[in-house]
Design a protein around this motif. Structure first.
Motif, PDB file in Angstrom:
ATOM      1  N   THR A  27       0.884  -1.269  -0.068  1.00 47.36           N
ATOM      2  CA  THR A  27      -0.022   0.088   0.000  1.00 47.36           C
ATOM      3  C   THR A  27       0.716   1.219  -0.091  1.00 47.36           C
ATOM      4  N   LEU A  28       2.051   1.181   0.814  1.00 44.55           N
ATOM      5  CA  LEU A  28       2.654   2.377   0.712  1.00 44.55           C
ATOM      6  C   LEU A  28       3.466   2.696  -0.758  1.00 44.55           C
ATOM      7  N   SER A  29       4.010   1.686  -1.301  1.00 41.73           N
ATOM      8  CA  SER A  29       4.368   1.700  -2.348  1.00 41.73           C
ATOM      9  C   SER A  29       3.337   2.176  -3.494  1.00 41.73           C
ATOM     10  N   HIS A  30       2.064   1.735  -3.613  1.00 35.71           N
ATOM     11  CA  HIS A  30       0.993   2.190  -4.349  1.00 35.71           C
ATOM     12  C   HIS A  30       0.878   3.489  -4.243  1.00 35.71           C
ATOM     13  N   TYR A  31       0.781   4.081  -2.818  1.00 33.94           N
ATOM     14  CA  TYR A  31       0.500   5.594  -2.562  1.00 33.94           C
ATOM     15  C   TYR A  31       1.701   6.286  -2.881  1.00 33.94           C
ATOM     16  N   ALA A  32       2.833   5.849  -2.769  1.00 41.54           N
ATOM     17  CA  ALA A  32       4.152   7.042  -3.329  1.00 41.54           C
ATOM     18  C   ALA A  32       4.030   6.912  -4.722  1.00 41.54           C
ATOM     19  N   LEU A  33       3.733   6.080  -5.407  1.00 42.45           N
ATOM     20  CA  LEU A  33       3.627   6.215  -6.884  1.00 42.45           C
ATOM     21  C   LEU A  33       2.474   6.823  -7.129  1.00 42.45           C
ATOM     22  N   PHE A  34       1.473   6.832  -6.668  1.00 43.87           N
ATOM     23  CA  PHE A  34       0.249   7.488  -6.724  1.00 43.87           C
ATOM     24  C   PHE A  34       0.461   9.054  -6.578  1.00 43.87           C
ATOM     25  N   LEU A  35       1.062   9.183  -5.595  1.00 45.25           N
ATOM     26  CA  LEU A  35       1.323  10.741  -5.169  1.00 45.25           C
ATOM     27  C   LEU A  35       2.287  11.228  -6.144  1.00 45.25           C
ATOM     28  N   ALA A  36       3.328  10.388  -6.471  1.00 47.37           N
ATOM     29  CA  ALA A  36       4.323  10.980  -7.538  1.00 47.37           C
ATOM     30  C   ALA A  36       3.725  11.202  -8.846  1.00 47.37           C
ATOM     31  N   LEU A  37       2.886  10.533  -9.196  1.00 47.42           N
ATOM     32  CA  LEU A  37       2.374  10.730 -10.483  1.00 47.42           C
ATOM     33  C   LEU A  37       1.126  11.648 -10.689  1.00 47.42           C
ATOM     34  N   ILE A  38       0.396  11.847  -9.596  1.00 47.51           N
ATOM     35  CA  ILE A  38      -0.698  12.587  -9.772  1.00 47.51           C
ATOM     36  C   ILE A  38      -0.651  14.078 -10.236  1.00 47.51           C
ATOM     37  N   PRO A  39       0.628  14.807 -10.162  1.00 45.87           N
ATOM     38  CA  PRO A  39       0.769  16.089 -10.675  1.00 45.87           C
ATOM     39  C   PRO A  39       0.710  16.182 -12.324  1.00 45.87           C
ATOM     40  N   SER A  40       1.115  14.996 -12.795  1.00 43.67           N
ATOM     41  CA  SER A  40       1.383  14.890 -14.070  1.00 43.67           C
ATOM     42  C   SER A  40       0.224  14.049 -14.827  1.00 43.67           C
ATOM     43  N   LEU A  48      -4.354   3.440 -10.880  1.00 46.39           N
ATOM     44  CA  LEU A  48      -4.025   2.141 -11.432  1.00 46.39           C
ATOM     45  C   LEU A  48      -2.562   1.921 -11.510  1.00 46.39           C
ATOM     46  N   LEU A  49      -1.666   2.786 -11.869  1.00 43.08           N
ATOM     47  CA  LEU A  49      -0.044   2.280 -11.885  1.00 43.08           C
ATOM     48  C   LEU A  49       0.330   2.077 -10.521  1.00 43.08           C
ATOM     49  N   GLY A  50      -0.086   2.822  -9.612  1.00 41.11           N
ATOM     50  CA  GLY A  50       0.313   2.459  -8.208  1.00 41.11           C
ATOM     51  C   GLY A  50       0.113   1.318  -7.681  1.00 41.11           C
ATOM     52  N   ALA A  51      -1.444   0.997  -8.261  1.00 34.97           N
ATOM     53  CA  ALA A  51      -1.837  -0.277  -7.829  1.00 34.97           C
ATOM     54  C   ALA A  51      -1.272  -1.476  -8.538  1.00 34.97           C
ATOM     55  N   GLY A  52      -0.746  -1.303  -9.642  1.00 37.27           N
ATOM     56  CA  GLY A  52       0.054  -2.331 -10.473  1.00 37.27           C
ATOM     57  C   GLY A  52       1.202  -2.773  -9.626  1.00 37.27           C
TER      58      GLY A  52
END
Length: 137
Positions: A27-40, A48-52
């Motif tokens: 979940t931390l990995s999911h959220y880290a990628l989610f938060l990194a990608l959400i600005p762009s 979905l990418l974070g979930a992957g």
């Protein structure tokens, strides 16, 4: 309490705590990628990418640690079962995010937290009773 019952409870506590730790890391990995990608990226695609990423980490941790087999090998159909349950989880996540983002479009992180909470218990039950059934911890 009988010795057998005590042993069984100890086994399930150990397995559940391991599942929770693996899930927290995923979940931390999911959220880290989610938060990194959400600005762009759009929130749904970032989710979905974070979930992957979280799915890959979850499988590795649960296969190698939570539900590991004595000989270290996964059964041939275990990865397929995990992929099917993860696909269901990710589809549920996407559908729930679509619904929640319509209700509250300005709070994507809160909506992702709600989605995760709703789906966690369901995914534990599926993984415990079907994906890794008969694996030993």
């Amino acid at each position: 309490m009988s010795q057998l019952l005590e042993t069984l409870l100890k086994h399930h506590r150990k397995q559940l705590s391991r599942y929770a730790l693996v899930g927290a890391l995923a979940t931390l990995s999911h959220y880290a990628l989610f938060l990194a990608l959400i600005p762009s990226l759009p929130a749904l695609l970032a989710s979905l990418l974070g979930a992957g990423l979280g799915t890959w980490i979850s499988y590795q941790g649960n296969n190698r640690w939570t539900f590991s087999r004595a000989n270290g090998d996964a059964r041939a159909n275990q990865a397929l079962r995990f992929c099917m349950s993860a696909a269901g989880y990710n589809l549920g996540n996407a559908l729930l995010m679509l619904l929640l983002l319509r209700l509250e479009p300005d709070s994507p992180l809160l909506m992702q937290v709600l989605s995760t909470l709703c789906l966690t218990l369901v995914s534990y039950w599926i993984n415990r009773t079907w994906t890794f059934k008969n694996e030993l911890a």
